[in-house]
Design a protein around this motif. Structure first.
Motif, PDB file in Angstrom:
ATOM      1  N   LEU A  25       0.820  -1.215   0.000  1.00 14.43           N
ATOM      2  CA  LEU A  25       0.000   0.000   0.000  1.00 14.43           C
ATOM      3  C   LEU A  25       0.856   1.268   0.000  1.00 14.43           C
ATOM      4  O   LEU A  25       0.443   2.308  -0.489  1.00 14.43           O
ATOM      5  CB  LEU A  25      -0.954  -0.005   1.194  1.00 14.43           C
ATOM      6  CG  LEU A  25      -2.051  -1.076   1.114  1.00 14.43           C
ATOM      7  CD1 LEU A  25      -2.824  -1.178   2.421  1.00 14.43           C
ATOM      8  CD2 LEU A  25      -3.012  -0.789  -0.045  1.00 14.43           C
ATOM      9  N   LEU A  26       2.078   1.181   0.551  1.00 14.74           N
ATOM     10  CA  LEU A  26       2.954   2.365   0.541  1.00 14.74           C
ATOM     11  C   LEU A  26       3.735   2.474  -0.764  1.00 14.74           C
ATOM     12  O   LEU A  26       3.989   3.566  -1.257  1.00 14.74           O
ATOM     13  CB  LEU A  26       3.939   2.313   1.708  1.00 14.74           C
ATOM     14  CG  LEU A  26       3.383   2.558   3.108  1.00 14.74           C
ATOM     15  CD1 LEU A  26       4.515   2.518   4.127  1.00 14.74           C
ATOM     16  CD2 LEU A  26       2.660   3.881   3.206  1.00 14.74           C
ATOM     17  N   LEU A  27       4.142   1.327  -1.322  1.00 12.25           N
ATOM     18  CA  LEU A  27       5.079   1.355  -2.454  1.00 12.25           C
ATOM     19  C   LEU A  27       4.482   0.854  -3.767  1.00 12.25           C
ATOM     20  O   LEU A  27       5.076   1.063  -4.817  1.00 12.25           O
ATOM     21  CB  LEU A  27       6.289   0.466  -2.148  1.00 12.25           C
ATOM     22  CG  LEU A  27       7.191   0.879  -1.006  1.00 12.25           C
ATOM     23  CD1 LEU A  27       8.252  -0.182  -0.787  1.00 12.25           C
ATOM     24  CD2 LEU A  27       7.846   2.200  -1.294  1.00 12.25           C
ATOM     25  N   GLY A  28       3.331   0.190  -3.714  1.00 10.53           N
ATOM     26  CA  GLY A  28       2.820  -0.490  -4.897  1.00 10.53           C
ATOM     27  C   GLY A  28       2.471   0.441  -6.036  1.00 10.53           C
ATOM     28  O   GLY A  28       2.714   0.145  -7.199  1.00 10.53           O
ATOM     29  N   GLY A  29       1.896   1.597  -5.727  1.00 13.54           N
ATOM     30  CA  GLY A  29       1.503   2.535  -6.772  1.00 13.54           C
ATOM     31  C   GLY A  29       2.433   3.733  -6.813  1.00 13.54           C
ATOM     32  O   GLY A  29       3.472   3.745  -6.163  1.00 13.54           O
ATOM     33  N   ASN A  30       2.047   4.741  -7.579  1.00 15.51           N
ATOM     34  CA  ASN A  30       2.872   5.948  -7.590  1.00 15.51           C
ATOM     35  C   ASN A  30       2.536   6.858  -6.410  1.00 15.51           C
ATOM     36  O   ASN A  30       3.219   7.832  -6.152  1.00 15.51           O
ATOM     37  CB  ASN A  30       2.747   6.697  -8.919  1.00 15.51           C
ATOM     38  CG  ASN A  30       1.344   7.201  -9.166  1.00 15.51           C
ATOM     39  OD1 ASN A  30       0.422   6.891  -8.400  1.00 15.51           O
ATOM     40  ND2 ASN A  30       1.157   7.960 -10.216  1.00 15.51           N
ATOM     41  N   GLU A  31       1.449   6.532  -5.722  1.00 20.16           N
ATOM     42  CA  GLU A  31       1.111   7.227  -4.479  1.00 20.16           C
ATOM     43  C   GLU A  31       0.634   6.182  -3.497  1.00 20.16           C
ATOM     44  O   GLU A  31      -0.009   5.213  -3.883  1.00 20.16           O
ATOM     45  CB  GLU A  31      -0.055   8.206  -4.708  1.00 20.16           C
ATOM     46  CG  GLU A  31       0.331   9.510  -5.318  1.00 20.16           C
ATOM     47  CD  GLU A  31      -0.901  10.363  -5.597  1.00 20.16           C
ATOM     48  OE1 GLU A  31      -1.899  10.209  -4.874  1.00 20.16           O
ATOM     49  OE2 GLU A  31      -0.850  11.142  -6.540  1.00 20.16           O
ATOM     50  N   PRO A  32       0.930   6.380  -2.207  1.00 14.94           N
ATOM     51  CA  PRO A  32       0.454   5.393  -1.238  1.00 14.94           C
ATOM     52  C   PRO A  32      -1.064   5.428  -1.114  1.00 14.94           C
ATOM     53  O   PRO A  32      -1.683   6.473  -1.320  1.00 14.94           O
ATOM     54  CB  PRO A  32       1.118   5.813   0.068  1.00 14.94           C
ATOM     55  CG  PRO A  32       1.604   7.183  -0.129  1.00 14.94           C
ATOM     56  CD  PRO A  32       1.746   7.439  -1.590  1.00 14.94           C
ATOM     57  N   ALA A  33      -1.640   4.279  -0.773  1.00 17.90           N
ATOM     58  CA  ALA A  33      -3.090   4.205  -0.636  1.00 17.90           C
ATOM     59  C   ALA A  33      -3.545   4.607   0.765  1.00 17.90           C
ATOM     60  O   ALA A  33      -4.714   4.795   1.002  1.00 17.90           O
ATOM     61  CB  ALA A  33      -3.569   2.793  -0.944  1.00 17.90           C
ATOM     62  N   VAL A  34      -2.592   4.701   1.677  1.00 19.25           N
ATOM     63  CA  VAL A  34      -2.980   5.129   3.025  1.00 19.25           C
ATOM     64  C   VAL A  34      -2.739   6.629   3.144  1.00 19.25           C
ATOM     65  O   VAL A  34      -1.782   7.167   2.596  1.00 19.25           O
ATOM     66  CB  VAL A  34      -2.194   4.358   4.113  1.00 19.25           C
ATOM     67  CG1 VAL A  34      -2.738   2.958   4.258  1.00 19.25           C
ATOM     68  CG2 VAL A  34      -0.733   4.315   3.804  1.00 19.25           C
TER      69      VAL A  34
END
Lengths: 207, 326
Positions: free
Chosen positions: B308-317
Motif C-alpha cells: 500500500l505504501l510502495l505499490g503505486g505511484n502514491e500510497p493508498a494510506v
C-alpha cells in the motif's frame, strides 16, 4: 476489465438489456460445453468485480446443462498489472481458487469487457503463479476492440465496435441493481490520454 | 505526498481496515505453491536495523521477498555506524544508492520520524520499532490476529474491532508495542484496558485513550483478548517491582487465571515469551494462545503495508497526522 461507471455520461444508451444478457450467457454456456466436450474439467474464474458475477451466472447455466457442479472462483489481477506504478496503490479484490486447484483443468477466464487485453495478460501471469491449467480460454460479455496485445476471446457475448471516445459500461444486478450494457461518450476527466487508458480506470473498485 | 508509516496514530480507521483487508488477501498468497507476487519488482528496500531483532527483521524480509523487492539487510553492528557514522550519513548513503524504502529499527525513540522528515532521504520510511515509542506494524499484526479470531476470517473483511475489550498486561512503561496497540485499537473502536504495577506505567497514561487497572483478576472476565507483554529485563535498570516471583503472582497469566476469561477470549504475546515469568507454559501452549499465529500474520500485514505504501505511484494510506505535524 471493469466497466467505466464513473466516466459514463448521462446520455449512455443501452446496447444490451437484461434479457439479452441472459440470452448471450446461455449461448456462451452452450459453446463452452460444446468446445470442452461436456465441460468435465472446466473451472470458471471471474475477474473482479463484474467478471465474478458473470462467472457465477455461467456456472449456474453450465450446471443446468450438464447436471454437474462447475467449480467457480475469482482471480484478482491487481498485483500483476503493468500500470501498477502509474497510479496510486489500489485496494485488492478477492482471489478465490476452487479447493481442487486448476492443475490440469480447462480454465475459462470470465470478464465483462475485453478492451486493450492488458487485464487478460495480467490474469495469465497470475494463473502462472497458481498452477498449470491444461488450457486457458477467455469468455467476455462484450468485446469492444482496440487491442494492444495479441489476445482474443474464445467466447464473446457481443462484438461492439467502438471509438476510443466512447465508453462501455456493464451494469449487473448483483452490483448495480440492473442488467445492462451501456454505450456512452467519454467525459473529459483531466487525466492525460496516455495514462487514462480507458480500461485501466475503474479497477480500484474493491469488493 | 508523504509515504511513511511512523506511528500507529498516523492511521485513520479506514486506513487501518484497508491494511487488514489487504493482509487477508496477502494471506491467501501464502497458501499457494508459489508464494510470490511481482508487485515490487525492481524496487529496493533496505532493512536498517540499529537494534538487534530476529523476528521483526525476518518477517519484513520475508514480506519484501514475497513481493519481489530487492532486499538489502543492514545491521549496525560491524558497519560504519560502529565506527561513528551518523544517521544522516547513513541515510545519504542509502539515498545515493537509490533506495525506494527503508525499514528502520532504532534504539532511540523518534529516529524513524527524523529520517522521514529531515529531507535526508526520499524513500518511504517504515518504523520497525523505535526505542520505547512505536512499533506500528506489530500493532497492525495484533489487530489482524484479533480480527481473525474474534470477528472471523471472511466475516471480518471491511470491519473494525468496535466494542471488543482488549487487555494489555505488563511492562507498559517500556513497551512500544503497548503504545502502538492502544492507539490503533482505539482507532479501530476497541476498548483497551492496561494492567500493570504502578511503577511500570508511564507518566501521563491517564491521557491515553484507554482505562488503567492494577488488578488483573478483576479485568480478565471482561476481556475478549488478553495481551501479555514481555518483562524487558534489559530495560529494568531500577527496582520496578520487588521480585520476579511477586510480579509473576500478581501479573503473570497461568491456567487458573486463563479459566476466568470468557470462553472465546484469546491470549496474545508479541514474543519472545519468557515462560514462567509473564506467562506459564500451560497457557503459552494452549489453543487460545495466538503467539505463533501472530508471527504468520506479521508477514501478511507487512506485505500489505509495503504494497500500500510502495505499490503505486502514491500510497493508498492517507496518514492523517503526519501531514499535519510535518
Amino acid at each position: 476489465m471493469d466497466a467505466e461507471v464513473a466516466e459514463v455520461s448521462d446520455a449512455a444508451r443501452p446496447v444490451l438489456e437484461g434479457p439479452d444478457i441472459a440470452r448471450v450467457l446461455t449461448r456462451i454456456a452452450h459453446e463452452i460445453v460444446e468446445r470442452a466436450k461436456g465441460a468435465d474439467d472446466v473451472v470458471l474464474l471471474g475477474i473482479p468485480t463484474r467478471g465474478v458475477f458473470l462467472a457465477g451466472r455461467l456456472a449456474a447455466k453450465l450446471a443446468g446443462i450438464t447436471g454437474r457442479t462447475i467449480p467457480v472462483g475469482s482471480l484478482d489481477i491487481t498485483m500483476y498489472r503493468d500500470d501498477l506504478r502509474l497510479r496510486p496503490a489500489r485496494a485488492l479484490a478477492r482471489t478465490d481458487i476452487p479447493p481442487d486447484g486448476i492443475d490440469g483443468r480447462l480454465v475459462v477466464l470470465v470478464d465483462d469487457v475485453l478492451f486493450s487485453g492488458r487485464t487478460i495478460r495480467a490474469a495469465l501471469d497470475a494463473l502462472n503463479d497458481i498452477g498449470r491449467p491444461r488450457a486457458v480460454q477467455l469468455a467476455v460479455l462484450v468485446d469492444r476492440g482496440h487491442r494492444e496485445l495479441p489476445i482474443r476471446a474464445d467466447y464473446v457475448g457481443k462484438n461492439l465496435p467502438t471509438s476510443l471516445r466512447e465508453t462501455v459500461s456493464v451494469q449487473l444486478d448483483e452490483e448495480d441493481g440492473r442488467d445492462a450494457v451501456l454505450l456512452g461518450e467519454r467525459r473529459e476527466t483531466g487525466v492525460p490520454a496516455a495514462e487514462g487508458r480507458p480500461d485501466e480506470t475503474a479497477r480500484s473498485g474493491g469488493r | 505526498m508523504k509515504r511513511h508509516l511512523i506511528s500507529a496514530a498516523d492511521l485513520t480507521r479506514d486506513d487501518a481496515v484497508l491494511i487488514l483487508d489487504t493482509a487477508e488477501e496477502m494471506a491467501r498468497v501464502a497458501d499457494r505453491p508459489i508464494k510470490k507476487l511481482p508487485t515490487l519488482r525492481g524496487r529496493t528496500v533496505v532493512n536498517l536495523f540499529f537494534e538487534d531483532s530476529t523476528r521483526t527483521r525476518i518477517s519484513f524480509e520475508a514480506a519484501e521477498k514475497r513481493l519481489s523487492a530487492d532486499v538489502i539487510n543492514f545491521a549496525a553492528k560491524g558497519s560504519s555506524v560502529s565506527k561513528g557514522e551518523s544517521l544522516k550519513d547513513t541515510a545519504q548513503t542509502l539515498e545515493a544508492m537509490g533506495v525506494d524504502a527503508v525499514v528502520i529499527r532504532h534504539g532511540a525513540s523518534g529516529a524513524p520520524y527524523r529520517l522521514a522528515t529531515s529531507g535526508w532521504i526520499d524513500a518511504a520510511v517504515v518504523n520497525a520499532g523505535d526505542g520505547t515509542h512505536q512499533h506500528p506494524t506489530q500493532s497492525l499484526l495484533d489487530a489482524f490476529t484479533m480480527r481473525r479470531r474474534l470477528v472471523g476470517r471472511d466475516a471480518g473483511l471491511g470491519r473494525d474491532l468496535a466494542g471488543r475489550r482488549i487487555t494489555i498486561v505488563g511492562d507498559i512503561l517500556h513497551s512500544r508495542v503497548a503504545r502502538s496497540n492502544v492507539q490503533l485499537l482505539h482507532t479501530l473502536g476497541a476498548e483497551v484496558t492496561l494492567v500493570a504495577p504502578p511503577t511500570l506505567l508511564p507518566v501521563g497514561v491517564g491521557h491515553w485513550p484507554c482505562a488503567v487497572s492494577y488488578d488483573l483478576d478483576a479485568v480478565l472476565p471482561k476481556s475478549d483478548a488478553v495481551m501479555m507483554l514481555r518483562v524487558q529485563r534489559e530495560r529494568m535498570n531500577a527496582a520496578f517491582f520487588p521480585t520476579e516471583r511477586e510480579y509473576s503472582r500478581r501479573y503473570g497469566l497461568d491456567g487458573d487465571r486463563m479459566a476466568k476469561m470468557p470462553e472465546h477470549a484469546i491470549v496474545m504475546h508479541p514474543g519472545p515469551m519468557v515462560r514462567g515469568m509473564e506467562i506459564t507454559a500451560e497457557v503459552a501452549d494452549s489453543d487460545r494462545c495466538t503467539a505463533v499465529e501472530q508471527v504468520a500474520g506479521g508477514v501478511h500485514t507487512r506485505m500489505a503495508v509495503l504494497y500500500l505504501l510502495l505499490g503505486g505511484n502514491e500510497p493508498a494510506v492517507t496518514h492523517a497526522r503526519t501531514e499535519e505535524t510535518k
